[in-house]
Scaffold this motif. Structure first.
Motif, PDB file in Angstrom:
ATOM      1  N   ILE A 181       0.943  -1.329  -0.003  1.00  0.00           N
ATOM      2  CA  ILE A 181      -0.105  -0.016  -0.024  1.00  0.00           C
ATOM      3  C   ILE A 181       0.858   1.286   0.025  1.00  0.00           C
ATOM      4  O   ILE A 181       0.277   2.115  -0.299  1.00  0.00           O
ATOM      5  N   SER A 182       2.306   1.008   0.156  1.00  0.00           N
ATOM      6  CA  SER A 182       3.324   2.470   0.347  1.00  0.00           C
ATOM      7  C   SER A 182       4.423   1.755  -0.091  1.00  0.00           C
ATOM      8  O   SER A 182       4.665   0.303   0.176  1.00  0.00           O
ATOM      9  N   GLN A 183       5.462   2.562   0.004  1.00  0.00           N
ATOM     10  CA  GLN A 183       6.701   2.064  -0.214  1.00  0.00           C
ATOM     11  C   GLN A 183       7.239   1.487   1.062  1.00  0.00           C
ATOM     12  O   GLN A 183       8.255   0.635   1.093  1.00  0.00           O
ATOM     13  N   SER A 184       6.599   1.803   2.079  1.00  0.00           N
ATOM     14  CA  SER A 184       7.176   1.110   3.443  1.00  0.00           C
ATOM     15  C   SER A 184       5.929   0.039   4.066  1.00  0.00           C
ATOM     16  O   SER A 184       6.509  -0.377   5.218  1.00  0.00           O
ATOM     17  N   THR A 185       4.920  -0.303   3.374  1.00  0.00           N
ATOM     18  CA  THR A 185       4.158  -1.017   3.991  1.00  0.00           C
ATOM     19  C   THR A 185       3.311  -2.216   3.217  1.00  0.00           C
ATOM     20  O   THR A 185       2.765  -1.694   2.156  1.00  0.00           O
ATOM     21  N   LEU A 186       3.450  -3.308   3.622  1.00  0.00           N
ATOM     22  CA  LEU A 186       2.901  -4.599   2.816  1.00  0.00           C
ATOM     23  C   LEU A 186       1.923  -5.149   3.740  1.00  0.00           C
ATOM     24  O   LEU A 186       2.215  -5.657   4.690  1.00  0.00           O
ATOM     25  N   ILE A 187       0.739  -5.063   3.295  1.00  0.00           N
ATOM     26  CA  ILE A 187      -0.431  -5.769   4.293  1.00  0.00           C
ATOM     27  C   ILE A 187      -0.912  -6.910   3.685  1.00  0.00           C
ATOM     28  O   ILE A 187      -1.013  -7.004   2.608  1.00  0.00           O
ATOM     29  N   ASN A 188      -1.508  -7.663   4.530  1.00  0.00           N
ATOM     30  CA  ASN A 188      -2.304  -8.943   4.432  1.00  0.00           C
ATOM     31  C   ASN A 188      -3.621  -8.780   4.305  1.00  0.00           C
ATOM     32  O   ASN A 188      -4.294  -8.209   5.414  1.00  0.00           O
ATOM     33  N   MET A 189      -4.285  -8.859   3.083  1.00  0.00           N
ATOM     34  CA  MET A 189      -5.788  -8.429   3.014  1.00  0.00           C
ATOM     35  C   MET A 189      -6.718  -9.236   3.961  1.00  0.00           C
ATOM     36  O   MET A 189      -7.951  -9.030   4.189  1.00  0.00           O
ATOM     37  N   ASN A 190      -6.244 -10.539   4.216  1.00  0.00           N
ATOM     38  CA  ASN A 190      -7.085 -11.406   5.087  1.00  0.00           C
ATOM     39  C   ASN A 190      -7.280 -10.842   6.414  1.00  0.00           C
ATOM     40  O   ASN A 190      -8.357 -11.170   7.171  1.00  0.00           O
ATOM     41  N   TYR A 191      -6.609  -9.723   6.765  1.00  0.00           N
ATOM     42  CA  TYR A 191      -6.667  -9.030   8.178  1.00  0.00           C
ATOM     43  C   TYR A 191      -7.116  -7.927   8.155  1.00  0.00           C
ATOM     44  O   TYR A 191      -7.049  -7.001   9.207  1.00  0.00           O
ATOM     45  N   ARG A 213      -0.917   7.144  -5.142  1.00  0.00           N
ATOM     46  CA  ARG A 213      -0.792   6.408  -6.500  1.00  0.00           C
ATOM     47  C   ARG A 213      -1.079   4.738  -6.389  1.00  0.00           C
ATOM     48  O   ARG A 213      -1.311   4.087  -7.561  1.00  0.00           O
ATOM     49  N   LYS A 214      -1.336   4.520  -5.125  1.00  0.00           N
ATOM     50  CA  LYS A 214      -1.721   2.993  -5.051  1.00  0.00           C
ATOM     51  C   LYS A 214      -3.168   2.870  -4.876  1.00  0.00           C
ATOM     52  O   LYS A 214      -3.733   1.595  -4.793  1.00  0.00           O
ATOM     53  N   ARG A 215      -3.747   3.553  -4.540  1.00  0.00           N
ATOM     54  CA  ARG A 215      -5.362   3.644  -4.194  1.00  0.00           C
ATOM     55  C   ARG A 215      -6.259   2.932  -5.251  1.00  0.00           C
ATOM     56  O   ARG A 215      -7.140   2.245  -4.696  1.00  0.00           O
ATOM     57  N   LYS A 216      -5.940   3.177  -6.564  1.00  0.00           N
ATOM     58  CA  LYS A 216      -7.020   2.792  -7.601  1.00  0.00           C
ATOM     59  C   LYS A 216      -6.422   1.257  -7.711  1.00  0.00           C
ATOM     60  O   LYS A 216      -7.356   0.344  -7.660  1.00  0.00           O
ATOM     61  N   ALA A 217      -5.208   1.033  -7.824  1.00  0.00           N
ATOM     62  CA  ALA A 217      -5.001  -0.572  -7.815  1.00  0.00           C
ATOM     63  C   ALA A 217      -5.192  -1.205  -6.466  1.00  0.00           C
ATOM     64  O   ALA A 217      -6.026  -2.423  -6.798  1.00  0.00           O
ATOM     65  N   PHE A 218      -5.110  -0.662  -5.443  1.00  0.00           N
ATOM     66  CA  PHE A 218      -5.690  -1.379  -4.271  1.00  0.00           C
ATOM     67  C   PHE A 218      -6.983  -1.715  -4.259  1.00  0.00           C
ATOM     68  O   PHE A 218      -7.704  -2.672  -3.965  1.00  0.00           O
ATOM     69  N   ILE A 220      -9.113  -1.981  -6.661  1.00  0.00           N
ATOM     70  CA  ILE A 220      -9.554  -3.149  -7.885  1.00  0.00           C
ATOM     71  C   ILE A 220      -9.045  -4.345  -7.111  1.00  0.00           C
ATOM     72  O   ILE A 220      -9.947  -5.502  -6.984  1.00  0.00           O
ATOM     73  N   LYS A 221      -7.852  -4.554  -6.391  1.00  0.00           N
ATOM     74  CA  LYS A 221      -7.301  -5.647  -5.837  1.00  0.00           C
ATOM     75  C   LYS A 221      -8.197  -6.330  -4.747  1.00  0.00           C
ATOM     76  O   LYS A 221      -8.525  -7.376  -4.389  1.00  0.00           O
ATOM     77  N   TYR A 222      -8.738  -5.248  -3.845  1.00  0.00           N
ATOM     78  CA  TYR A 222      -9.491  -5.540  -2.648  1.00  0.00           C
ATOM     79  C   TYR A 222     -10.658  -6.077  -3.122  1.00  0.00           C
ATOM     80  O   TYR A 222     -11.446  -7.076  -2.336  1.00  0.00           O
ATOM     81  N   GLU A 223     -11.484  -5.233  -3.972  1.00  0.00           N
ATOM     82  CA  GLU A 223     -12.769  -5.823  -4.417  1.00  0.00           C
ATOM     83  C   GLU A 223     -12.648  -7.162  -5.138  1.00  0.00           C
ATOM     84  O   GLU A 223     -13.469  -7.904  -4.845  1.00  0.00           O
ATOM     85  N   GLU A 224     -11.655  -7.529  -5.794  1.00  0.00           N
ATOM     86  CA  GLU A 224     -11.402  -8.836  -6.311  1.00  0.00           C
ATOM     87  C   GLU A 224     -11.232  -9.735  -5.333  1.00  0.00           C
ATOM     88  O   GLU A 224     -12.108 -10.895  -5.272  1.00  0.00           O
ATOM     89  N   TYR A 225     -10.659  -9.631  -4.245  1.00  0.00           N
ATOM     90  CA  TYR A 225     -10.190 -10.399  -2.908  1.00  0.00           C
ATOM     91  C   TYR A 225     -11.693 -10.496  -2.510  1.00  0.00           C
ATOM     92  O   TYR A 225     -11.970 -11.802  -2.055  1.00  0.00           O
ATOM     93  N   LYS A 226     -12.531  -9.664  -2.184  1.00  0.00           N
ATOM     94  CA  LYS A 226     -13.782  -9.583  -1.490  1.00  0.00           C
ATOM     95  C   LYS A 226     -14.823 -10.390  -2.240  1.00  0.00           C
ATOM     96  O   LYS A 226     -15.589 -11.235  -1.651  1.00  0.00           O
ATOM     97  N   ASN A 227     -14.570 -10.667  -3.622  1.00  0.00           N
ATOM     98  CA  ASN A 227     -15.639 -11.271  -4.651  1.00  0.00           C
ATOM     99  C   ASN A 227     -15.213 -12.774  -4.517  1.00  0.00           C
ATOM    100  O   ASN A 227     -16.131 -13.615  -4.737  1.00  0.00           O
ATOM    101  N   TYR A 228     -13.945 -13.122  -4.362  1.00  0.00           N
ATOM    102  CA  TYR A 228     -13.430 -14.477  -4.791  1.00  0.00           C
ATOM    103  C   TYR A 228     -12.963 -15.056  -3.415  1.00  0.00           C
ATOM    104  O   TYR A 228     -12.569 -16.268  -3.594  1.00  0.00           O
ATOM    105  N   GLY A 229     -12.782 -14.247  -2.425  1.00  0.00           N
ATOM    106  CA  GLY A 229     -12.521 -14.838  -1.204  1.00  0.00           C
ATOM    107  C   GLY A 229     -10.869 -15.235  -0.906  1.00  0.00           C
ATOM    108  O   GLY A 229     -10.074 -14.972  -1.935  1.00  0.00           O
ATOM    109  N   ASN A 230     -10.749 -15.926   0.190  1.00  0.00           N
ATOM    110  CA  ASN A 230      -9.234 -16.234   0.444  1.00  0.00           C
ATOM    111  C   ASN A 230      -8.716 -17.168  -0.709  1.00  0.00           C
ATOM    112  O   ASN A 230      -9.496 -18.221  -1.119  1.00  0.00           O
ATOM    113  N   ILE A 231      -7.276 -17.122  -0.733  1.00  0.00           N
ATOM    114  CA  ILE A 231      -6.784 -18.288  -1.514  1.00  0.00           C
ATOM    115  C   ILE A 231      -6.489 -19.480  -0.560  1.00  0.00           C
ATOM    116  O   ILE A 231      -6.063 -19.345   0.657  1.00  0.00           O
TER     117      ILE A 231
END
Length: 231
Positions: A181-191, A213-218, A220-231
């Protein structure tokens, strides 16, 4: 460390399964683990995280199938059904178990399942350093870098220093629902507890800004995650 639970109203079967886990994890694979046991399925703490649950099917009160349905609403552990009744076999697959153990051939069935389980769990870990052990990827809540030091944070609020770059981790973990989500933070969407796509709040109360600059991509990715669930 992996976290296991055995839920079975038979103390004898619990003792057998604990012994098989100890033999396989410590004697054969040298895997660090912790195992809790519950003789009453209604006493199980459904908010507690476990990597795998060894679950008897035929129990009083809350039986194994009802239990599996309930636990899936809270967490996504690997469910391993245990039974001596062939009549239940056709029912367990509706609950998408990892595997099952037949108590009529307890030892052989248990060791076969443990081999599959540990192989699968180890395939989804990262090695923290030459000193620390492996950490399961789904235990990680977020990873950050401060003063050039990369730190991995897990769901128990334990911290581990990682000796490679954050970029390296981001490339490795993207397929596991992680997002940089930024140059300094990587998050697990499961949490993720909540997000307005400008900030993100995790289950542990930690809140982070999402780089503009990350908000649009995030999103898209998060809505995809919510639709398809955990891996």
């Amino acid at each position: 460390m992996f976290h296991f639970a055995i839920v079975d109203n038979s103390q004898l079967d619990i003792d057998k399964m604990k012994n098989y886990i100890e033999q396989y994890c410590l004697n054969y694979r040298d895997v660090d683990y912790h195992c809790d046991v519950y003789t009453n399925s209604e006493d199980f703490p459904f908010d507690q995280y476990y990597d795998a649950i060894f679950l008897d099917i035929k129990m009083p009160h809350l039986n194994g199938l009802e239990f599996a349905s309930k636990i899936k609403k809270k967490n996504t552990p690997k469910i391993i059904f245990m039974t001596s009744d062939d009549n239940f076999m056709k029912d367990v697959f509706d609950y998408r178990p990892f595997n099952f153990i037949h108590k009529n051939d307890f030892e052989k069935s248990a060791f076969h399942t443990l081999r599959l389980l540990i192989d699968d769990l180890l395939a989804h870990t990262i090695k923290i350093s030459n000193v620390q052990d492996y950490i399961p990827i789904n235990h990680i809540t977020y990873i950050d870098i401060i003063d050039d030091i990369v730190t991995v944070h897990d769901y128990k609020d334990l911290n581990y220093i990682y000796w490679k770059t954050l970029k390296h981790l981001a490339e490795q973990l993207t397929k596991y629902n992680f997002f940089l989500i930024s140059q300094s933070t990587l998050i697990n969407m499961n949490y993720i507890k909540s997000t307005n796509f400008k900030t993100v709040l995790l289950d542990n109360g930690k809140e982070f800004q999402i780089a503009y600059r990350k908000r649009k991509a995030f999103k898209i990715k998060y809505e995809e995650y919510k639709n398809y669930g955990n891996i």
